[in-house]
Design a protein around this motif. Structure first.
Motif, PDB file in Angstrom:
ATOM      1  N   ALA A  35     -51.556  74.047  -9.286  1.00 28.97           N
ATOM      2  CA  ALA A  35     -50.523  74.883  -9.408  1.00 28.97           C
ATOM      3  C   ALA A  35     -49.313  74.873  -8.466  1.00 28.97           C
ATOM      4  N   LEU A  36     -49.397  74.327  -7.529  1.00 35.03           N
ATOM      5  CA  LEU A  36     -48.256  74.164  -6.662  1.00 35.03           C
ATOM      6  C   LEU A  36     -47.531  73.154  -7.048  1.00 35.03           C
ATOM      7  N   LEU A  37     -48.147  72.004  -7.391  1.00 34.68           N
ATOM      8  CA  LEU A  37     -47.550  70.822  -7.613  1.00 34.68           C
ATOM      9  C   LEU A  37     -46.816  70.923  -9.025  1.00 34.68           C
ATOM     10  N   GLY A  38     -47.059  71.909  -9.666  1.00 37.03           N
ATOM     11  CA  GLY A  38     -46.375  72.048 -11.137  1.00 37.03           C
ATOM     12  C   GLY A  38     -44.930  72.676 -10.829  1.00 37.03           C
ATOM     13  N   GLY A  61     -37.029  65.474  -7.683  1.00 36.89           N
ATOM     14  CA  GLY A  61     -35.798  65.667  -8.648  1.00 36.89           C
ATOM     15  C   GLY A  61     -36.080  66.950  -9.399  1.00 36.89           C
ATOM     16  N   ALA A  62     -37.306  67.234  -9.810  1.00 36.55           N
ATOM     17  CA  ALA A  62     -37.524  68.168 -10.866  1.00 36.55           C
ATOM     18  C   ALA A  62     -38.808  68.814 -10.534  1.00 36.55           C
ATOM     19  N   PRO A  63     -39.234  70.080 -10.737  1.00 33.81           N
ATOM     20  CA  PRO A  63     -40.552  70.848 -10.665  1.00 33.81           C
ATOM     21  C   PRO A  63     -41.500  69.806 -11.806  1.00 33.81           C
ATOM     22  N   GLY A  64     -42.576  69.683 -11.106  1.00 34.43           N
ATOM     23  CA  GLY A  64     -43.732  68.874 -11.578  1.00 34.43           C
ATOM     24  C   GLY A  64     -43.328  67.287 -11.718  1.00 34.43           C
ATOM     25  N   PHE A  65     -42.764  66.961 -10.661  1.00 35.00           N
ATOM     26  CA  PHE A  65     -42.271  65.423 -10.479  1.00 35.00           C
ATOM     27  C   PHE A  65     -43.744  64.648 -10.317  1.00 35.00           C
ATOM     28  N   ALA A  88     -50.485  56.544   2.221  1.00 34.32           N
ATOM     29  CA  ALA A  88     -49.418  57.155   2.277  1.00 34.32           C
ATOM     30  C   ALA A  88     -49.814  58.624   2.396  1.00 34.32           C
ATOM     31  N   ALA A  89     -48.829  59.500   2.554  1.00 30.80           N
ATOM     32  CA  ALA A  89     -48.815  60.819   2.613  1.00 30.80           C
ATOM     33  C   ALA A  89     -47.711  61.685   2.264  1.00 30.80           C
ATOM     34  N   LEU A  90     -48.078  62.740   1.559  1.00 28.26           N
ATOM     35  CA  LEU A  90     -47.239  63.467   0.709  1.00 28.26           C
ATOM     36  C   LEU A  90     -46.882  64.775   0.966  1.00 28.26           C
ATOM     37  N   LEU A  91     -45.890  65.391   1.704  1.00 38.20           N
ATOM     38  CA  LEU A  91     -45.592  66.798   2.022  1.00 38.20           C
ATOM     39  C   LEU A  91     -44.780  67.361   1.157  1.00 38.20           C
ATOM     40  N   VAL A  92     -45.334  68.216   0.193  1.00 39.37           N
ATOM     41  CA  VAL A  92     -44.888  68.749  -0.967  1.00 39.37           C
ATOM     42  C   VAL A  92     -44.092  69.944  -0.659  1.00 39.37           C
ATOM     43  N   LEU A  93     -42.870  70.089  -1.097  1.00 35.52           N
ATOM     44  CA  LEU A  93     -42.087  71.068  -0.575  1.00 35.52           C
ATOM     45  C   LEU A  93     -41.610  72.024  -1.790  1.00 35.52           C
ATOM     46  N   LEU A  94     -41.801  73.491  -1.870  1.00 34.81           N
ATOM     47  CA  LEU A  94     -41.607  74.385  -2.700  1.00 34.81           C
ATOM     48  C   LEU A  94     -40.518  75.381  -2.237  1.00 34.81           C
ATOM     49  N   LEU A 101     -47.797  71.785   0.895  1.00 27.22           N
ATOM     50  CA  LEU A 101     -48.919  71.226   0.525  1.00 27.22           C
ATOM     51  C   LEU A 101     -48.886  69.957   0.949  1.00 27.22           C
ATOM     52  N   ARG A 102     -49.953  69.365   1.775  1.00 27.46           N
ATOM     53  CA  ARG A 102     -50.125  68.076   2.199  1.00 27.46           C
ATOM     54  C   ARG A 102     -51.247  67.129   1.359  1.00 27.46           C
ATOM     55  N   ILE A 103     -50.773  66.021   1.057  1.00 32.06           N
ATOM     56  CA  ILE A 103     -51.851  65.392   0.117  1.00 32.06           C
ATOM     57  C   ILE A 103     -51.874  63.950   0.666  1.00 32.06           C
TER      58      ILE A 103
END
Length: 335
Positions: A35-38, A61-65, A88-94, A101-103
């Motif tokens: 849900a958050l990634l989308g 660059g766009a929602p759901g990238f 690798a580590a991803l810090l997701v921004l909404l 969200l961290r992955i």
């Protein structure tokens, strides 16, 4: 300079990792992550390049990238210089939402093989006022081995940064840092400092640095489509004068991250411009997202840590109580 050199000293200064905190992570992408990634248009990716150097970059660059292909794999635009098979580590921004969200996982064929996912508390975003109005930036860019005038001017306006680090096994972490503008403070032509403020209490960055001191920092400033990436070697300082100089709201940090910078890259970043992070019309409505307290509760219950203590933590996880405690923590323990 007084520095922390081992885990025992680190935990004496900043505290140890508690079981309930560590159990907020899971080893896969669940429905909350989907849900958050989308809705997320951008993220910071910490990775290792083909020359073995730590790097950090804004991607998206766009929602759901970043699209989950399975519960264990995430497809996303990986930088061309990212080394395959490395951590690798991803810090997701909404945009408009205070949590991140961290992955964490491994770079794998144009995506990330997922090994850990968890929600980070919103204190860094709140302190930085990350989603507030931005003033925009200049067209100045800069690259080199010292912090020049353009990079120094940018840092003075930047309230938010992400620190990418790895442990001795190559496992990656990307941790958010937020303060009023100047979260990354130059204290010399090749040296910066970042105060340790209250957060999710995992202290991943500090633990990693004790094993592998090379780090990458990427700083952003609201309204500016540039990012400043700094790479170098970090230490953990407890020097009283430095700590006092970085006090905020009469609260002195227990430790300060000090980085000796080897490379400076101030660049325009298409992912920032295209994701429109600071356009209020594009901000998410928090009411349309899962409640953070519900995500943490569900993740604790999904966590598969074994043992009697872990079983008690799962049994005791309660969304209503967590939500009440979270609101109080955000009000009373921001600094």
């Amino acid at each position: 300079m007084r520095t922390i050199c081992d885990v025992a000293e680190l935990e004496h200064v900043v505290g140890s990792r508690s079981l309930p905190v560590m159990m907020k992570s899971i080893d896969r992408l669940d429905s909350h992550c989907h849900a958050l990634l989308g809705r997320a248009p951008a993220a910071v990716l910490g990775y290792v390049d083909t020359e073995g150097r730590p790097r950090a970059a804004v991607v998206g660059g766009a929602p759901g990238f970043a699209a989950p292909e399975t519960s264990a794999r995430l497809r996303l635009p990986v930088p061309a210089d990212a080394a395959q098979g490395t951590g690798a580590a991803l810090l997701v921004l909404l945009p408009g939402w205070r949590e991140t969200l961290r992955i964490n996982g491994t770079v794998d064929r144009g995506g990330l093989a997922v090994e850990e996912a968890f929600l980070h508390c919103g204190k860094a975003v709140i302190r930085s006022n990350l989603w507030g109005p931005g003033e925009g930036g200049t067209a100045d860019t800069e690259e080199g081995t010292v912090i020049g005038p353009a990079a120094e001017a940018f840092l003075a306006t930047a309230p938010f940064a992400v620190i990418a680090s790895h442990d001795h096994e190559g496992n990656a972490d990307a941790s958010p840092k937020g303060d009023p503008p100047g979260v990354v403070r130059p204290i010399g032509p090749t040296t910066v400092a970042v105060a340790d403020r209250p957060g999710n209490r995992r202290t991943d960055t500090f633990h990693n640095i004790l094993e592998r001191p090379e780090v990458a920092i990427v700083a952003v400033a609201p309204g500016d489509d540039r990012t400043l990436e700094l790479t170098g070697t970090a230490t953990i300082s407890t020097e009283p004068e430095l700590r006092e100089s970085m006090s905020e709201r009469r609260s002195t940090p227990k430790a300060v991250l000090v980085v000796e910078v080897a490379q400076v890259r101030l660049r325009h970043t298409p992912a920032l411009r295209e994701s429109r992070l600071w356009d209020a019309e594009w901000h998410v409505d928090p009411g349309e997202l899962p409640k953070p307290s519900a995500i943490w509760t569900d993740h604790v219950k999904l966590n598969e840590t074994s043992g009697a203590k872990a079983k008690v933590v799962r049994t005791m996880a309660n969304e209503k109580m967590l939500r009440t405690g979270l609101d109080l923590d955000y009000r009373q323990n921001l600094y």
